[in-house]
Design a protein around this motif. Structure first.
Motif, PDB file in Angstrom:
ATOM      1  N   SER A 111       0.824  -1.213   0.000  1.00 36.68           N
ATOM      2  CA  SER A 111       0.000   0.000   0.000  1.00 36.68           C
ATOM      3  C   SER A 111       0.861   1.267   0.000  1.00 36.68           C
ATOM      4  CB  SER A 111      -0.922   0.003   1.225  1.00 36.68           C
ATOM      5  OG  SER A 111      -1.783  -1.117   1.196  1.00 36.68           O
ATOM      6  N   SER A 112       2.084   1.138   0.496  1.00 34.11           N
ATOM      7  CA  SER A 112       3.004   2.276   0.518  1.00 34.11           C
ATOM      8  C   SER A 112       3.794   2.309  -0.781  1.00 34.11           C
ATOM      9  CB  SER A 112       3.967   2.164   1.710  1.00 34.11           C
ATOM     10  OG  SER A 112       4.974   3.149   1.627  1.00 34.11           O
ATOM     11  N   HIS A 113       3.564   3.323  -1.591  1.00 33.53           N
ATOM     12  CA  HIS A 113       4.234   3.411  -2.893  1.00 33.53           C
ATOM     13  C   HIS A 113       5.751   3.416  -2.744  1.00 33.53           C
ATOM     14  CE1 HIS A 113       5.041   4.529  -7.040  1.00 33.53           C
ATOM     15  NE2 HIS A 113       5.800   5.514  -6.597  1.00 33.53           N
ATOM     16  N   THR A 114       6.253   4.229  -1.824  1.00 38.59           N
ATOM     17  CA  THR A 114       7.707   4.345  -1.645  1.00 38.59           C
ATOM     18  C   THR A 114       8.319   3.048  -1.142  1.00 38.59           C
ATOM     19  OG1 THR A 114       7.484   6.706  -1.132  1.00 38.59           O
ATOM     20  CG2 THR A 114       9.534   5.615  -0.484  1.00 38.59           C
TER      21      THR A 114
END
Length: 235
Positions: free
Chosen positions: A67-70
């Protein structure tokens, strides 16, 4: 405990285990070129990594990562880079052995099994962590990192458990599913480690060492390139 769910997980995971991929490829290489104890250690390493992916998916950590793009981008870059490095090392080792054999053949000195074995060991420094004699620890870590750092493995287990493990699934079923997948992984990769590390099998495959290395190198680098290409397309 939901036995039908466990059976479904067992079937899907078994199909995934026997499908060609980085895990299967690295087991073939280590089991045919290293000692049985090292091959078994690699099998355990892969299985522990699968257990880790299972736990991360069941606890929701994998979902948070994706869920965290980075964070997910970092996981993909690190994983793809590791697979590319492993693939390059295997491919380079295979080419080095072929070059040595060609040079030996021109001087009529590389036509027996001893010479072939020397060629394999001679490529150790070129193959990175994949060539030469590996310790059990090196075998374990190679198996562990090959699966753990493969972003496709993370996505596979996340998708699998997201689809099958609903909020109504009991804790006992979740624990049983983790034990089941670990057991199946140990059984399959342990089987490969034992069967392919037999002396007669290794002897027959010695002449194919550079071909095995090249194929494994192509597999690892192809997976890495696919990950990089996907990153560029979704950027």
């Amino acid at each position: 405990m939901d036995l039908s769910l466990l059976l479904t997980l067992a079937v899907i995971h078994s199909v995934a285990l026997i499908s060609p991929g980085p895990d299967f490829a690295i087991m073939v290489k280590i089991a045919t070129q290293q000692s049985r104890s090292t091959a078994i250690a690699a099998a355990v390493g892969i299985s522990i990594a699968i257990l880790a992916h299972t736990i991360l998916s069941l606890t929701g950590v994998s979902l948070l990562i994706k869920s965290s793009h980075t964070l997910y981008l970092l996981v993909q870059i690190v994983g793809a880079s590791y697979l590319a490095w492993m693939g390059f090392g295997a491919l380079r080792a295979g080419l080095a052995i072929l070059a040595k054999r060609k040079a030996s053949a021109s001087t009529n000195a590389g036509t027996n099994v001893d010479a072939i074995s020397a060629d394999v060991e001679g490529a150790a420094s070129i193959a990175g962590g994949l060539g030469g004699t590996m310790s059990q620890k090196q075998g374990f870590l190679t198996g562990l990192y090959t699966n753990l750092l493969n972003p496709k493995a993370l996505v596979f287990f996340l998708t699998l458990f997201s689809a099958l493990i609903t909020p109504s699934v009991t804790t006992s079923t979740k624990i049983a599913s983790a034990i089941l997948l670990l057991s199946l992984s140990l059984a399959w990769f342990g089987f490969l480690a034992v069967m392919l590390s037999k002396a007669q099998v290794q002897l027959k495959l010695q002449r194919l060492t550079p071909i095995i290395d090249a194929i494994i190198g192509v597999i690892f680098m192809s997976v890495a390139l696919a990950i990089y290409a996907n990153l560029l397309l979704t950027a």
